[in-house]
Scaffold this motif. Structure first.
Motif, PDB file in Angstrom:
ATOM      1  N   THR A  29       7.465  -0.074   6.888  1.00 49.13           N
ATOM      2  CA  THR A  29       7.200   1.173   6.169  1.00 49.13           C
ATOM      3  C   THR A  29       8.495   1.857   5.739  1.00 49.13           C
ATOM      4  O   THR A  29       9.545   1.682   6.369  1.00 49.13           O
ATOM      5  N   LEU A  30       8.400   2.612   4.660  1.00 47.83           N
ATOM      6  CA  LEU A  30       9.496   3.478   4.223  1.00 47.83           C
ATOM      7  C   LEU A  30       8.913   4.581   3.342  1.00 47.83           C
ATOM      8  O   LEU A  30       7.810   4.468   2.819  1.00 47.83           O
TER       9      LEU A  30
ATOM     10  N   THR B 249      11.596  -2.635   0.317  1.00 51.49           N
ATOM     11  CA  THR B 249      12.042  -3.049   1.651  1.00 51.49           C
ATOM     12  C   THR B 249      13.250  -2.291   2.197  1.00 51.49           C
ATOM     13  O   THR B 249      13.478  -2.307   3.410  1.00 51.49           O
ATOM     14  N   GLU B 250      14.056  -1.642   1.334  1.00 52.65           N
ATOM     15  CA  GLU B 250      15.283  -1.001   1.800  1.00 52.65           C
ATOM     16  C   GLU B 250      15.225   0.503   1.507  1.00 52.65           C
ATOM     17  O   GLU B 250      15.392   0.923   0.369  1.00 52.65           O
ATOM     18  N   GLU B 251      14.989   1.307   2.539  1.00 48.28           N
ATOM     19  CA  GLU B 251      14.903   2.754   2.313  1.00 48.28           C
ATOM     20  C   GLU B 251      16.278   3.341   2.008  1.00 48.28           C
ATOM     21  O   GLU B 251      16.417   4.182   1.125  1.00 48.28           O
TER      22      GLU B 251
ATOM     23  N   ASN C 185       0.841  -1.196   0.000  1.00 50.17           N
ATOM     24  CA  ASN C 185       0.000   0.000   0.000  1.00 50.17           C
ATOM     25  C   ASN C 185       0.881   1.253   0.000  1.00 50.17           C
ATOM     26  O   ASN C 185       1.965   1.258   0.587  1.00 50.17           O
ATOM     27  N   VAL C 186       0.416   2.283  -0.693  1.00 41.77           N
ATOM     28  CA  VAL C 186       0.996   3.618  -0.522  1.00 41.77           C
ATOM     29  C   VAL C 186       0.004   4.346   0.369  1.00 41.77           C
ATOM     30  O   VAL C 186      -1.034   4.829  -0.090  1.00 41.77           O
ATOM     31  N   ALA C 187       0.308   4.375   1.659  1.00 37.51           N
ATOM     32  CA  ALA C 187      -0.688   4.734   2.664  1.00 37.51           C
ATOM     33  C   ALA C 187      -0.977   6.220   2.742  1.00 37.51           C
ATOM     34  O   ALA C 187      -2.122   6.625   2.977  1.00 37.51           O
ATOM     35  N   GLU C 188       0.029   7.052   2.578  1.00 41.65           N
ATOM     36  CA  GLU C 188      -0.189   8.486   2.742  1.00 41.65           C
ATOM     37  C   GLU C 188       0.912   9.272   2.040  1.00 41.65           C
ATOM     38  O   GLU C 188       1.936   8.725   1.634  1.00 41.65           O
TER      39      GLU C 188
ATOM     40  N   LEU D 247       4.434   7.278   1.681  1.00 44.35           N
ATOM     41  CA  LEU D 247       4.704   6.207   2.644  1.00 44.35           C
ATOM     42  C   LEU D 247       4.255   4.868   2.056  1.00 44.35           C
ATOM     43  O   LEU D 247       3.070   4.654   1.791  1.00 44.35           O
ATOM     44  N   ILE D 248       5.224   3.968   1.855  1.00 47.66           N
ATOM     45  CA  ILE D 248       4.929   2.620   1.364  1.00 47.66           C
ATOM     46  C   ILE D 248       4.842   1.670   2.552  1.00 47.66           C
ATOM     47  O   ILE D 248       5.747   1.625   3.384  1.00 47.66           O
ATOM     48  N   GLU D 249       3.753   0.936   2.618  1.00 48.46           N
ATOM     49  CA  GLU D 249       3.563  -0.057   3.672  1.00 48.46           C
ATOM     50  C   GLU D 249       3.487  -1.442   3.038  1.00 48.46           C
ATOM     51  O   GLU D 249       2.781  -1.643   2.043  1.00 48.46           O
TER      52      GLU D 249
END
Length: 438
Positions: free
Chosen positions: A90-91, A170-172, A47-50, A70-72
């Motif tokens: 998240t990242l 997975t890796e910011e 999800n791209v939450a916000e 924000l990717i969840e």
């Protein structure tokens, strides 16, 4: 289609053309046009939450305002019955990082129609809607588009298995370095050759020529549809605001009427409510427009596949032409006849013929060069044939997906328009009842 004669290793590849016979969303905020039962989406939810506005300094040390998303991600089916879902990993990512990921996928998988990103700045909008790329409504629609992009990639049976895509999720920190370390940028420049190759291919594949025409026609039709929709939205906005004028007139009129006052005020209330609904209606329409825009941008991805094929076809034709020239040189050396004027032939006449030892040495070198040329043609032929096979499989998948998605979007849009018209009829019916009670 590209065929090679396996009977003789020295046969030049034959380049010819063969025609062959060629996937109602409930909520526009939620992406429903993606097959969630495939590939990576079986293992995790994405999800791209916000979205969040930030201020910082860019590469030239100047202040800038930008948006991050924000990717969840969380493991799929991680929630037991009656339990609570696990906290997602998240990242944050900027839009430019999504662009870098897509460029990497374009270069690494040239035979795949890579899903497009949502527009960076609003296009084809009705004039009352802000086109500012930092406008909250626009940022929200872009958030939905970015999530849809990730789901499209994650649902693809090839792209979903890419290591760089998994690291993007997975890796910011360190992801940008990892994608640059792949060396994909070195291949970007080679894609520019396709521009000249397109003009110089002697015998283009009819299927890809037809596909490019199909892409151009789809681009034209969707562009026209979006422009018409924007003009209709402007006119519709005006019609609804006229109802607001009716509401104001009826309300003011009710203040000076004793017997008809209540009826006029009620009718004015219905008109005001109806006029105020247009902003939500057009905002909902904009989500349907975004679904059309996705396929407008998809046409560029289709053309990218066609251009890559043209480049490969051109390289194959050049390799075949070079091999034919080398064979001609061998024939001239063996027979001693020069069919085409050459500097070497003129030199031989002026200064005498070369010795037998020199001729044998040169013949040996030419034969070696011919063997290398045959291998190059066979390699290019195989490369091109494999590309056509993989590309056409993905093209068929894309067409099926496009038909399904656009059918659902247009049906949902028609249903929304019918509902809107019914509400308009109901408003005037209510107003009529108010007038009849006067």
């Amino acid at each position: 289609m590209i065929m090679a004669d396996s009977g003789s290793s020295e046969e030049v590849a034959v380049i010819g053309n063969t025609d062959i016979t060629s996937t109602e969303s409930e909520n526009n905020i939620i992406n429903t046009m993606v097959e969630r039962g495939t590939s990576l989406l079986k293992k995790m939810e994405i999800n791209v939450a916000e979205a969040e506005k930030r201020t910082g300094k860019n590469t030239v040390n100047m202040q800038e305002t930008y948006t991050v998303y924000l990717i969840e991600i969380r493991p799929a089916e991680s929630v037991t019955e009656g339990g609570t879902p696990a906290a997602p990993d998240t990242l944050w990512r900027r839009y430019s990082e999504f662009e870098l990921l897509r460029t990497y996928l374009l270069v690494t998988y040239p035979f795949i129609i890579i899903p497009p990103l949502p527009e960076k700045r609003a296009e084809f909008v009705w004039h009352k809607l802000s086109a500012d790329n930092l406008d909250p409504d626009f940022v929200e629609r872009r958030r939905v588009g970015l999530e849809n992009f990730l789901l499209r990639v994650a649902s693809h049976h090839v792209l979903s298995n890419d290591k760089i895509f998994f690291l993007f999720l997975t890796e910011e920190k360190g992801w940008r370095e990892a994608v640059l370390d792949t060396g994909f940028q070195d291949k970007v420049d080679s894609r520019l050759k396709s521009v000249s190759a397109m003009l110089r291919v002697k015998n283009p594949d009819k299927r890809f020529t037809a596909l490019k025409q199909y892409s151009d026609e789809l681009n034209t039709v969707v562009s026209q549809l979006l422009r018409v929709r924007a003009r209709v939205a402007d006119r519709l906005y005006g019609v609804y605001k006229v109802h607001g004028n009716y509401g104001r007139v009826f309300s003011e009129w009710s203040a000076i009427e004793r017997e008809m006052g209540d009826g006029l005020q009620s009718a004015g209330h219905h008109m005001d409510t109806y006029a105020a609904s247009i902003d939500d209606i057009l905002e909902e329409e904009e989500h349907y427009a975004d679904q059309l825009k996705e396929y407008l941008f998809y046409t560029d991805a289709v053309r990218s596949v066609c251009k890559k094929h043209e480049l490969m076809q051109y390289e194959l034709e050049m390799a075949s032409q070079d091999l034919a020239y080398k064979k001609q040189q061998k024939e001239e050396l063996v027979t001693g006849t020069v069919r085409v004027f050459s500097l070497k032939g003129m030199t031989s006449k002026l200064f005498g013929s070369e010795t037998q030892e020199q001729r044998e040495s040169r013949l040996s070198a030419i034969e070696q060069s011919i063997e290398e040329g045959v291998e190059a043609v066979m390699e290019k032929n195989t490369e091109c044939r494999d590309f056509v096979s993989a590309a056409w499989e993905d093209i068929e998948r894309f067409k099926e997906q496009k038909d399904k998605d656009l059918r659902e979007a247009l049906i949902s849009y028609a249903i929304m328009q019918i509902s809107m018209c019914k509400k308009g009829i109901q408003v005037w019916s209510n107003a009529k009842d108010c007038f009849n009670k006067m």
